[in-house]
Design an enzyme around this catalytic site. Structure first.
Site, PDB file in Angstrom:
ATOM      1  N   GLY A  14     -28.844 -24.519   5.906  1.00  0.00           N
ATOM      2  CA  GLY A  14     -28.737 -25.796   5.206  1.00  0.00           C
ATOM      3  C   GLY A  14     -28.697 -27.031   6.069  1.00  0.00           C
ATOM      4  O   GLY A  14     -28.205 -28.069   5.621  1.00  0.00           O
ATOM      5  N   SER A  15     -29.217 -27.015   7.281  1.00  0.00           N
ATOM      6  CA  SER A  15     -29.185 -28.226   8.112  1.00  0.00           C
ATOM      7  C   SER A  15     -30.137 -29.289   7.573  1.00  0.00           C
ATOM      8  O   SER A  15     -29.839 -30.483   7.651  1.00  0.00           O
ATOM      9  CB  SER A  15     -29.521 -27.891   9.568  1.00  0.00           C
ATOM     10  OG  SER A  15     -30.890 -27.591   9.708  1.00  0.00           O
ATOM     11  N   MET A  92     -36.483 -19.336   0.955  1.00  0.00           N
ATOM     12  CA  MET A  92     -37.366 -18.268   1.431  1.00  0.00           C
ATOM     13  C   MET A  92     -37.945 -17.375   0.344  1.00  0.00           C
ATOM     14  O   MET A  92     -38.249 -16.202   0.581  1.00  0.00           O
ATOM     15  CB  MET A  92     -36.619 -17.423   2.469  1.00  0.00           C
ATOM     16  CG  MET A  92     -36.142 -18.207   3.670  1.00  0.00           C
ATOM     17  SD  MET A  92     -37.417 -19.286   4.361  1.00  0.00           S
ATOM     18  CE  MET A  92     -38.389 -18.108   5.240  1.00  0.00           C
ATOM     19  N   ASN A 109     -41.802 -29.257   0.232  1.00  0.00           N
ATOM     20  CA  ASN A 109     -41.248 -28.258   1.150  1.00  0.00           C
ATOM     21  C   ASN A 109     -41.376 -28.752   2.575  1.00  0.00           C
ATOM     22  O   ASN A 109     -42.291 -29.523   2.891  1.00  0.00           O
ATOM     23  CB  ASN A 109     -42.041 -26.943   1.008  1.00  0.00           C
ATOM     24  CG  ASN A 109     -41.574 -25.861   1.963  1.00  0.00           C
ATOM     25  OD1 ASN A 109     -40.381 -25.546   2.036  1.00  0.00           O
ATOM     26  ND2 ASN A 109     -42.505 -25.305   2.750  1.00  0.00           N
ATOM     27  N   HIS A 111     -41.855 -27.312   6.515  1.00  0.00           N
ATOM     28  CA  HIS A 111     -42.276 -26.108   7.257  1.00  0.00           C
ATOM     29  C   HIS A 111     -42.278 -26.438   8.745  1.00  0.00           C
ATOM     30  O   HIS A 111     -42.767 -27.506   9.130  1.00  0.00           O
ATOM     31  CB  HIS A 111     -43.662 -25.676   6.800  1.00  0.00           C
ATOM     32  CG  HIS A 111     -44.130 -24.409   7.432  1.00  0.00           C
ATOM     33  ND1 HIS A 111     -43.662 -23.167   7.054  1.00  0.00           N
ATOM     34  CD2 HIS A 111     -45.020 -24.179   8.420  1.00  0.00           C
ATOM     35  CE1 HIS A 111     -44.238 -22.232   7.791  1.00  0.00           C
ATOM     36  NE2 HIS A 111     -45.066 -22.821   8.640  1.00  0.00           N
TER      37      HIS A 111
HETATM   38  N1  LIG Z   1     -45.880 -21.225  -4.059  1.00  0.00           N
HETATM   39  C1  LIG Z   1     -45.221 -21.543  -2.915  1.00  0.00           C
HETATM   40  N2  LIG Z   1     -43.981 -21.062  -2.709  1.00  0.00           N
HETATM   41  C2  LIG Z   1     -43.311 -21.430  -1.586  1.00  0.00           C
HETATM   42  C3  LIG Z   1     -43.944 -22.258  -0.611  1.00  0.00           C
HETATM   43  C4  LIG Z   1     -45.258 -22.766  -0.861  1.00  0.00           C
HETATM   44  O1  LIG Z   1     -45.851 -23.519  -0.043  1.00  0.00           O
HETATM   45  N3  LIG Z   1     -45.855 -22.380  -2.029  1.00  0.00           N
HETATM   46  N4  LIG Z   1     -43.285 -22.569   0.568  1.00  0.00           N
HETATM   47  C5  LIG Z   1     -42.224 -21.633   0.830  1.00  0.00           C
HETATM   48  C6  LIG Z   1     -41.532 -21.768   2.124  1.00  0.00           C
HETATM   49  N5  LIG Z   1     -42.139 -20.877   3.074  1.00  0.00           N
HETATM   50  C7  LIG Z   1     -42.802 -21.460   4.102  1.00  0.00           C
HETATM   51  O2  LIG Z   1     -42.671 -22.689   4.315  1.00  0.00           O
HETATM   52  C8  LIG Z   1     -42.111 -19.439   2.873  1.00  0.00           C
HETATM   53  C9  LIG Z   1     -41.009 -18.874   2.289  1.00  0.00           C
HETATM   54  C10 LIG Z   1     -41.001 -17.479   2.055  1.00  0.00           C
HETATM   55  C11 LIG Z   1     -42.068 -16.697   2.386  1.00  0.00           C
HETATM   56  C12 LIG Z   1     -42.018 -15.221   2.082  1.00  0.00           C
HETATM   57  O3  LIG Z   1     -42.886 -14.480   2.484  1.00  0.00           O
HETATM   58  N6  LIG Z   1     -40.965 -14.793   1.294  1.00  0.00           N
HETATM   59  C13 LIG Z   1     -40.840 -13.414   0.868  1.00  0.00           C
HETATM   60  C14 LIG Z   1     -39.399 -12.973   0.973  1.00  0.00           C
HETATM   61  C15 LIG Z   1     -38.790 -13.312   2.251  1.00  0.00           C
HETATM   62  C16 LIG Z   1     -37.265 -13.247   2.135  1.00  0.00           C
HETATM   63  O4  LIG Z   1     -36.710 -13.180   1.036  1.00  0.00           O
HETATM   64  O5  LIG Z   1     -36.680 -13.351   3.226  1.00  0.00           O
HETATM   65  C17 LIG Z   1     -41.107 -13.303  -0.635  1.00  0.00           C
HETATM   66  O6  LIG Z   1     -40.855 -14.279  -1.366  1.00  0.00           O
HETATM   67  O7  LIG Z   1     -41.452 -12.177  -1.018  1.00  0.00           O
HETATM   68  C18 LIG Z   1     -43.195 -17.291   2.977  1.00  0.00           C
HETATM   69  C19 LIG Z   1     -43.225 -18.677   3.215  1.00  0.00           C
HETATM   70  C20 LIG Z   1     -41.271 -21.474  -0.307  1.00  0.00           C
HETATM   71  N7  LIG Z   1     -42.039 -20.984  -1.405  1.00  0.00           N
HETATM   72  N1  LIG Z   2     -41.170 -21.068   5.708  1.00  0.00           N
HETATM   73  C1  LIG Z   2     -40.134 -21.973   5.439  1.00  0.00           C
HETATM   74  C2  LIG Z   2     -39.392 -22.196   6.726  1.00  0.00           C
HETATM   75  O1  LIG Z   2     -39.588 -21.492   7.687  1.00  0.00           O
HETATM   76  N2  LIG Z   2     -38.526 -23.214   6.683  1.00  0.00           N
HETATM   77  C3  LIG Z   2     -37.731 -23.513   7.843  1.00  0.00           C
HETATM   78  O2  LIG Z   2     -36.491 -22.822   7.746  1.00  0.00           O
HETATM   79  C4  LIG Z   2     -35.495 -23.579   8.475  1.00  0.00           C
HETATM   80  C5  LIG Z   2     -34.317 -23.780   7.552  1.00  0.00           C
HETATM   81  O3  LIG Z   2     -33.282 -24.372   8.273  1.00  0.00           O
HETATM   82  P1  LIG Z   2     -32.037 -25.008   7.500  1.00  0.00           P
HETATM   83  O4  LIG Z   2     -31.537 -23.957   6.499  1.00  0.00           O
HETATM   84  O5  LIG Z   2     -31.044 -25.316   8.584  1.00  0.00           O
HETATM   85  O6  LIG Z   2     -32.528 -26.261   6.771  1.00  0.00           O
HETATM   86  C6  LIG Z   2     -36.155 -24.921   8.841  1.00  0.00           C
HETATM   87  O7  LIG Z   2     -36.597 -24.903  10.194  1.00  0.00           O
HETATM   88  C7  LIG Z   2     -37.356 -24.977   7.913  1.00  0.00           C
HETATM   89  O8  LIG Z   2     -38.461 -25.717   8.423  1.00  0.00           O
END
Ligand SMILES: Nc1nc2c(c(=O)[nH]1)N[C@@H](CN(C=O)c1ccc(C(=O)N[C@@H](CCC(=O)O)C(=O)O)cc1)CN2
Ligand SMILES: NCC(=O)N[C@@H]1O[C@H](COP(=O)([O-])[O-])[C@@H](O)[C@H]1O
Length: 217
Positions: A14-15, A92, A109, A111
């Site tokens: 949560g930073s 995630m 979002n 990234h």
């Molecule tokens: N439809 C979208 N959903 C999400 C996006 C997006 O751009 N379009 N961004 C993500 C965030 N993210 C990358 O920035 C990301 C988050 C999660 C995953 C992933 O593979 N998740 C797995 C489970 C992983 C876990 O629970 O640890 C899953 O959901 O099966 C890839 C990219 C947020 N959502």
């Molecule tokens: N694919 C999504 C992803 O990788 N997001 C990344 O997770 C971290 C969350 O940190 P936080 O919980 O301290 O905000 C951040 O670095 C964010 O960019």
């Protein structure tokens, strides 16, 4: 003019949530963080919301048969809280096309890479392995295709000799905490918005003024 009501969806530390909370504490910031939702029960970010006196909820994806039911619960919570905009901050879970369409233009979002490079997970490790010389972070509108939504803003950092995943991630995170509030402000002020109504998401994002490496306040 009432302030926009913002929900932040998290899964962990949560930073970035904290950076948004701190920005919204400024009376001039056009939005209030009204709700924090975590899909993981013990996410540290929930304590930050508690600390800031913000309503927080755990909606654990494991309690649902499928993504649609999980997202229906998310939507109920967002509706009850009268949310205008949703920020994914280390959230995630992949969101379905239906959820992304419901929140089109109001869901963003962050990234930790310079998209479209290094989409997905484990990006810092992959960047070090690839030997890139610059890295950074991206704030984008969320589309059904992961990490492919129109970009609102990016911040760049150097990759230094001897960098590890951890040292690079820390340098990028500093920029994330500046970029996310700046991009959210543009969104709320209507200075970053999606044009037209095309699906799939090929439309341009309109940003007044460039948003690269926001100034350190
Ligand atoms: N439809 C979208 N959903 C999400 C996006 C997006 O751009 N379009 N961004 C993500 C965030 N993210 C990358 O920035 C990301 C988050 C999660 C995953 C992933 O593979 N998740 C797995 C489970 C992983 C876990 O629970 O640890 C899953 O959901 O099966 C890839 C990219 C947020 N959502
Ligand atoms: N694919 C999504 C992803 O990788 N997001 C990344 O997770 C971290 C969350 O940190 P936080 O919980 O301290 O905000 C951040 O670095 C964010 O960019």
């Amino acid at each position: 003019m009432p302030k926009a009501r913002i929900a932040v969806l998290i899964s962990g530390r949560g930073s970035n949530l904290q950076a948004l909370i701190d920005a919204a504490a400024n009376p001039d910031f056009p939005g209030d963080i009204a709700l924090v939702i975590s899909n993981r029960p013990n996410a540290k970010g929930l304590e930050r919301a508690q600390e800031a006196g913000i309503q927080q909820e755990t909606i654990d994806h494991k309690d649902f048969e499928n993504r649609e039911d999980f997202e229906a619960a998310l939507n109920d919570a967002l509706k009850i809280a009268k949310i205008d905009f949703v920020c994914l901050a280390g959230f995630m879970r992949l969101l379905t096309d239906s959820f992304a369409s419901d929140w089109r233009g109001r869901l963003i979002n962050i990234h930790p890479s310079l998209l479209p490079a290094f989409k997905g997970l484990h990006v810092h490790e992959r960047m070090i392995e690839a030997g890139v010389k610059v890295a950074g972070c991206t704030v984008h509108f969320v589309s059904s295709e992961v990490d492919a939504g129109p970009i609102i803003g990016q911040a760049v950092v150097p990759v230094l000799p001897g960098d590890t995943e951890e040292t690079l991630a820390a340098r990028i995170l500093e920029q994330e905490h500046l970029l996310y509030p700046a991009c959210l402000k543009l969104l709320i002020d209507g200075k970053a918005r999606l044009s037209g109504n095309s699906v799939p998401y090929t439309e341009d994002v309109i940003v007044n003024g460039s948003l690269t490496n926001p100034p350190v306040k």
